[in-house]
Design an enzyme around this catalytic site. Structure first.
Site, PDB file in Angstrom:
ATOM      1  N   TYR A 144       0.804  -1.222   0.000  1.00  0.00           N
ATOM      2  CA  TYR A 144       0.000   0.000   0.000  1.00  0.00           C
ATOM      3  C   TYR A 144       0.842   1.279   0.000  1.00  0.00           C
ATOM      4  O   TYR A 144       0.303   2.377   0.096  1.00  0.00           O
ATOM      5  CB  TYR A 144      -0.975  -0.007   1.183  1.00  0.00           C
ATOM      6  CG  TYR A 144      -2.093  -1.029   1.012  1.00  0.00           C
ATOM      7  CD1 TYR A 144      -1.801  -2.351   0.694  1.00  0.00           C
ATOM      8  CD2 TYR A 144      -3.419  -0.682   1.165  1.00  0.00           C
ATOM      9  CE1 TYR A 144      -2.793  -3.290   0.539  1.00  0.00           C
ATOM     10  CE2 TYR A 144      -4.431  -1.620   1.012  1.00  0.00           C
ATOM     11  CZ  TYR A 144      -4.115  -2.922   0.697  1.00  0.00           C
ATOM     12  OH  TYR A 144      -5.110  -3.856   0.544  1.00  0.00           O
ATOM     13  N   LYS A 194       3.651 -15.024   4.970  1.00  0.00           N
ATOM     14  CA  LYS A 194       3.848 -15.993   3.888  1.00  0.00           C
ATOM     15  C   LYS A 194       5.357 -16.109   3.690  1.00  0.00           C
ATOM     16  O   LYS A 194       5.874 -15.968   2.577  1.00  0.00           O
ATOM     17  CB  LYS A 194       3.134 -15.468   2.624  1.00  0.00           C
ATOM     18  CG  LYS A 194       3.116 -16.402   1.448  1.00  0.00           C
ATOM     19  CD  LYS A 194       2.093 -17.509   1.560  1.00  0.00           C
ATOM     20  CE  LYS A 194       2.201 -18.449   0.372  1.00  0.00           C
ATOM     21  NZ  LYS A 194       1.319 -19.626   0.485  1.00  0.00           N
ATOM     22  N   ASP A 230      -2.629 -18.038   3.425  1.00  0.00           N
ATOM     23  CA  ASP A 230      -3.640 -18.790   2.676  1.00  0.00           C
ATOM     24  C   ASP A 230      -4.344 -19.822   3.560  1.00  0.00           C
ATOM     25  O   ASP A 230      -5.571 -19.928   3.566  1.00  0.00           O
ATOM     26  CB  ASP A 230      -3.044 -19.434   1.410  1.00  0.00           C
ATOM     27  CG  ASP A 230      -1.683 -20.052   1.635  1.00  0.00           C
ATOM     28  OD1 ASP A 230      -1.145 -19.935   2.758  1.00  0.00           O
ATOM     29  OD2 ASP A 230      -1.139 -20.659   0.689  1.00  0.00           O
ATOM     30  N   ASP A 254      -5.960  -6.560   5.350  1.00  0.00           N
ATOM     31  CA  ASP A 254      -7.118  -5.989   4.670  1.00  0.00           C
ATOM     32  C   ASP A 254      -8.056  -7.111   4.225  1.00  0.00           C
ATOM     33  O   ASP A 254      -9.263  -7.100   4.494  1.00  0.00           O
ATOM     34  CB  ASP A 254      -6.622  -5.180   3.452  1.00  0.00           C
ATOM     35  CG  ASP A 254      -7.715  -4.338   2.822  1.00  0.00           C
ATOM     36  OD1 ASP A 254      -8.833  -4.307   3.348  1.00  0.00           O
ATOM     37  OD2 ASP A 254      -7.434  -3.710   1.777  1.00  0.00           O
ATOM     38  N   ASP A 258     -11.848  -8.278   6.049  1.00  0.00           N
ATOM     39  CA  ASP A 258     -13.128  -8.297   5.334  1.00  0.00           C
ATOM     40  C   ASP A 258     -13.710  -9.707   5.339  1.00  0.00           C
ATOM     41  O   ASP A 258     -14.916  -9.897   5.493  1.00  0.00           O
ATOM     42  CB  ASP A 258     -12.972  -7.806   3.893  1.00  0.00           C
ATOM     43  CG  ASP A 258     -13.049  -6.278   3.794  1.00  0.00           C
ATOM     44  OD1 ASP A 258     -12.701  -5.607   4.781  1.00  0.00           O
ATOM     45  OD2 ASP A 258     -13.462  -5.770   2.736  1.00  0.00           O
TER      46      ASP A 258
HETATM   47 MG    MG Z   1     -10.858  -3.562   2.915  1.00  0.00          MG
END
Ligand code: MG
Ligand code: NAI
Length: 358
Positions: A144, A194, A230, A254, A258
């Site tokens: 980001y 990861k 994962d 993120d 969600d």
């Molecule tokens: Mg989001």
């Protein structure tokens, strides 16, 4: 200040608590007033709250040409102890001169942690919640940082992105996550990464977080596990009850947060705070919901719980518990629910029912 506040605020003799309110766009204008009502219902459990109305958002941009007015930032920095942010309507096409005020605020106020508790309400108050976890997402770096390049190579276009992971940011998000885990009954922290593939970047994140207890022995009481991102998603859906606190770099956090929100029924009930060492800002996870804006049916729970979370971060644990217990009681009873939860009640009715029980 927040780090200290997390430990000492409860005993600090504050006379007033100044809270910036930034409803911004769409249903933010309907649910932030609901959060204010819930805070006002607390009475003497917190210092007398003083609210400051502030503007930001896409509507502010179309009116004034600026999405985040300088005055809003100055008042937050100089006059407010904390803030509540509603939601912004980001245009789907690029609009010249516009950039999201919430992203800017996270940077300006150095709100490096996005903390998102995802909790289901069990039908029986004596039964533990099936889902009860906190996703702690690093808020400032990873992919980001938005350093992307498009070049043309021998075989056509090539796109690259820089992924920044620093020891400093990983350590401070790690500390925040340990602090949160330490305050919970299970005291369990899962580090998400990861590093089997991204051994340098995720390796640094993992090592930095795992090193946190070496600097602060209080954190030795926390059990630490780790999980590849994962398989963490897989287990999140198969057996969400195994998670207590999860800490992850920005992108994984993120996506995970969600995904976790999907486990508890509606976006309208999931709160968050953006937290740094100096400031904390509550923010419902949902957006501006243009499809229901203006109808008075937005679920106020996510914002009311965001207010509780903000107060909890400032050390007002009892006050936060009172708000959460009132929300739980109204949801559990199931008589007054907004349409997203299958009911027919409006924002105001639900808010009043919650306020009455606070
Ligand atoms: Mg989001
Ligand atoms: P959204 O979260 O606004 O809505 C998704 C769906 O959930 C809609 O059907 C909406 O009616 C419902 N919903 C959301 N919150 C609700 C609530 N409190 N009560 C009842 N139903 C609720 O996401 P969407 O539609 O993808 O985005 C709409 C706008 O919001 C866009 O401009 C987007 O950029 C912005 N957005 C802003 C965010 C923020 O301010 N942090 C986060 C997500 C989206």
């Amino acid at each position: 200040m927040l780090r200290t506040s997390m430990r000492t605020m409860a005993t600090a003799a504050r006379k007033s608590l100044t809270i910036g309110l930034i409803p911004a766009d769409g249903i933010g204008k309907e649910v932030i007033p609901a959060a204010r009502t819930a805070i006002e219902a607390l009475g003497s459990d917190i210092p007398t709250p003083k609210f400051v109305d502030l503007i930001a958002g896409f509507e502010t941009f179309t009116r004034t040409g600026v999405a985040l007015p300088e005055e809003t930032v100055e008042v937050l920095k100089n006059d407010c102890d904390c803030a509540l942010f509603g939601s912004v309507s980001s245009p789907s096409k690029k609009v010249v001169g516009y950039s999201s005020p919430i992203v800017a605020l996270r940077k300006i106020l150095d709100l490096y942690a996005n903390i998102r508790p995802v909790v289901s309400v069990s039908p029986n108050p004596n039964e533990p919640s099936k889902v009860d976890m906190i996703v702690v997402r690093e808020n400032t770096e990873c992919l980001y940082v938005k350093q992307e390049q498009l070049t043309v190579g021998e075989h056509g276009k090539e796109a690259r992105a820089t992924r920044l992971i620093t020891e400093r940011a990983s350590t401070r998000i790690g500390k925040m996550a340990f602090e949160l885990a330490l305050a919970r009954p299970r005291k369990h922290l899962t580090v998400i990464h990861k590093s089997n593939v991204l051994s340098v970047t995720d390796g640094l994140f993992r090592e930095s977080v795992r090193a946190v207890p070496l600097q602060d022995t209080r954190f030795e009481a926390v059990t630490v596990a780790e999980q590849l991102v994962d398989s963490a998603v897989y287990r999140l859906f198969r057996e969400p009850q195994i998670y207590d606190v999860m800490v992850a770099p920005n992108l994984y956090g993120d996506i995970l947060s969600d995904a976790a929100a999907a486990l508890v029924g509606s976006l309208g009930v999931v709160p968050s705070v953006n937290a740094g060492d100096e400031f904390v800002m509550g923010e419902p996870v949902h957006g501006s919901a243009p499809d229901i804006f203006g109808q008075g049916i937005a679920n106020p729970v996510a914002s009311i719980r965001s207010a509780a979370l903000m107060l909890r971060h400032l050390g007002y644990i009892e006050a936060a518990n009172r708000i959460d217990n009132a929300v739980d009681s109204v949801l559990r009873e199931g008589q007054l629910l907004t349409p997203d939860l299958g009911g027919t009640a409006g924002t105001r009715e639900v808010t009043e029912a919650i306020a009455k029980r606070i």
